[in-house]
Design a protein around this motif. Sequence first.
Motif, PDB file in Angstrom:
ATOM      1  N   GLY A 153      -3.357  -1.748  16.840  1.00 33.65           N
ATOM      2  CA  GLY A 153      -4.279  -1.287  15.800  1.00 33.65           C
ATOM      3  C   GLY A 153      -3.654  -1.147  14.425  1.00 33.65           C
ATOM      4  O   GLY A 153      -4.355  -0.948  13.434  1.00 33.65           O
ATOM      5  N   GLY A 154      -2.323  -1.234  14.334  1.00 35.58           N
ATOM      6  CA  GLY A 154      -1.679  -1.203  13.029  1.00 35.58           C
ATOM      7  C   GLY A 154      -1.649   0.159  12.356  1.00 35.58           C
ATOM      8  O   GLY A 154      -1.535   0.236  11.126  1.00 35.58           O
ATOM      9  N   ARG A 155      -1.733   1.252  13.114  1.00 40.17           N
ATOM     10  CA  ARG A 155      -1.695   2.594  12.522  1.00 40.17           C
ATOM     11  C   ARG A 155      -0.486   3.362  13.058  1.00 40.17           C
ATOM     12  O   ARG A 155      -0.297   3.454  14.267  1.00 40.17           O
ATOM     13  N   VAL A 156       0.313   3.887  12.126  1.00 42.24           N
ATOM     14  CA  VAL A 156       1.546   4.584  12.479  1.00 42.24           C
ATOM     15  C   VAL A 156       1.569   5.913  11.732  1.00 42.24           C
ATOM     16  O   VAL A 156       1.106   6.017  10.596  1.00 42.24           O
ATOM     17  N   GLN A 157       2.114   6.919  12.379  1.00 42.91           N
ATOM     18  CA  GLN A 157       2.209   8.248  11.758  1.00 42.91           C
ATOM     19  C   GLN A 157       3.671   8.652  11.631  1.00 42.91           C
ATOM     20  O   GLN A 157       4.449   8.529  12.574  1.00 42.91           O
TER      21      GLN A 157
END
Length: 615
Positions: free
Chosen positions: A402-406
């Motif tokens: 999904g291409g989302r990183v925290q």
Amino acid sequence: MNQYPLWKYLLILFMLVAGLIYTLPNYYGEASAVQVQPRNSSIKVDDALKQRVEEALKAANLNAEKVTLDENSIKVRFASTDTDSQMKAKDVLEKALGDNYSAALNLLPRSPEWMASIWALPMYLGLDLRGGIHILIQVDMPSALNKAMEANASDMRKDFHEKDVPYAGISREGQVVTVRFRDAESRSKGEAEIKQHLGSLVLNSKEEGGEYLLLATLKLEEQKVIQDAALQQNLVTLRKRINNALAGGTGLAEPIIQQQGADRIVIQLPGVQDPAMVTELIGRTAILEVRMVDEEHAYSPGAPVPYGDELYKEPDGRGMLLVKKDVILTGDNISDAKQGFTGNTNEPAVHLTLDNKGANEFKVATKENVGKRMAIILFEKERGVLKGEVVTAPVIHEEIGGGRVQISGHMTSEEAGKTALLLRSGALAAPVEIIEQRTVGPSLGKDNIDRGFHSTWIGFAAITLFMIAYYMMFGGVSMLSLGANLLLLVGMMSLAQATLTLPGMAGIALTLGMAIDSNVLINERIREELRNGVSPQAAIHAGYDRAFGTILDSNITTFIAGFALLLFGTGPVQGFAVVLCMGILTSMFSSVLVSRALVNLIYGRRARLSKVAIG
């Protein structure tokens, strides 16, 4: 014979009234102000925040002229010269509102709101007229080349692993990558692989201590390409940072960011009143890299760092962490970065959105390394030295798509906001260092404005006296049209939100001189017709009609020269060219249409005109 139709008179009147309306905002000046904005986009700007600001100012006995609420910020305006209250208000609001809000020094126009509603705004003023900050920065080109060679070393490791090329180790010293082999055959195979996939490298063979070495360096032409690319990327990144952070927060207008020489960048920020914040923003180098933690080797104090690894402090600072040099992702793969909070502990965090390439690579890396630790490293330049810090090193529990990183760790809301801004603006291709900084105070800018306008008005008055003395009534008409020209020029520049600089003021003076030349041509043509025995009405008609061709030709040639300066010039040259090109358009209108309309109103209705006052 010498009458305009009604629509033409109305058109001229409309243009003059519009010019007056759009010129007026420039005479109201600017006021000192403080602008309050939330650091997190999720925080709303509403009436409750406005009330908190007003109460904080009232408690500190600070009287603001006006407190306004717009979509993204609260603006507190003080008297035009009340910089003491402005500075105090900034400190008071920062303490009262806490870390979730920023308070920045600003300058706001004092023109009425109804003018702003029809886009009647004051023109921008350049650094030399408004004051501000001038910064010259040096791009660290050796770091850009080192980064390129580190990427080449990483590519070699991947290629050798995929093609089963045996090697003893790969290391980099500066801009030289050394590849160690145990025999000549392996070296030949490795050399062929490098030449096939990494054609930008120059290879030299060497034998040392029983090992067969390949020394790889960049070709000279490739070094130039990398340096040029680093400079251009830094230009783009700095423009993004400044526009994102300053355009709405410090009254910044028309920043100038341009290349100087092979490795330097000039930044001019008109209207900036907080140089410390700007220099911190520009000087910070935020380079994000995602790498895998080396869990095959254990770190021992004093022991050498294994090949292909680097040593960093643990996020909690309690120990040291061996991190592989191979980079999985960089800041170039980040399409967006926002400040936020973690879902479980509600700690400050930075939420990243990756581009398609980054999302795919991150998905593959997490799929292949489930159960292992991944380090997110943020590099920043401190006192001329680039230092890396492991922000977080979590264990990969599952494939992440999904291409989302925290990113979360030991950071405050302010640090998270600044980190998100720097990452959102893009990574610098190479660190930068401020080597020169000059501040132009608003008082000096005001002196420049006063001197420029005084010289313009003195020149205008001198021309007026000469024209009236030499051409009598027609000289007075010429000066009225010249005043209309100045009115229309300033109004057009304000409407176009052009930037006025000292060279631009020289352009205004030149425009006035060119405009009066047009009227001199017309007046002399009328005189010539009268000397030839033509009637006054016919002389006026012929004078305007026959002088028009000459006026048009001279203005077209000057416009071409000004347009070339606008296309190929930079900085002050462009400022001069903008005023010159606009001035040619307004001088054609005023010298021909406005001037003839006035003459028609004075003499056009007299059927039996026997004489005209033209000297």
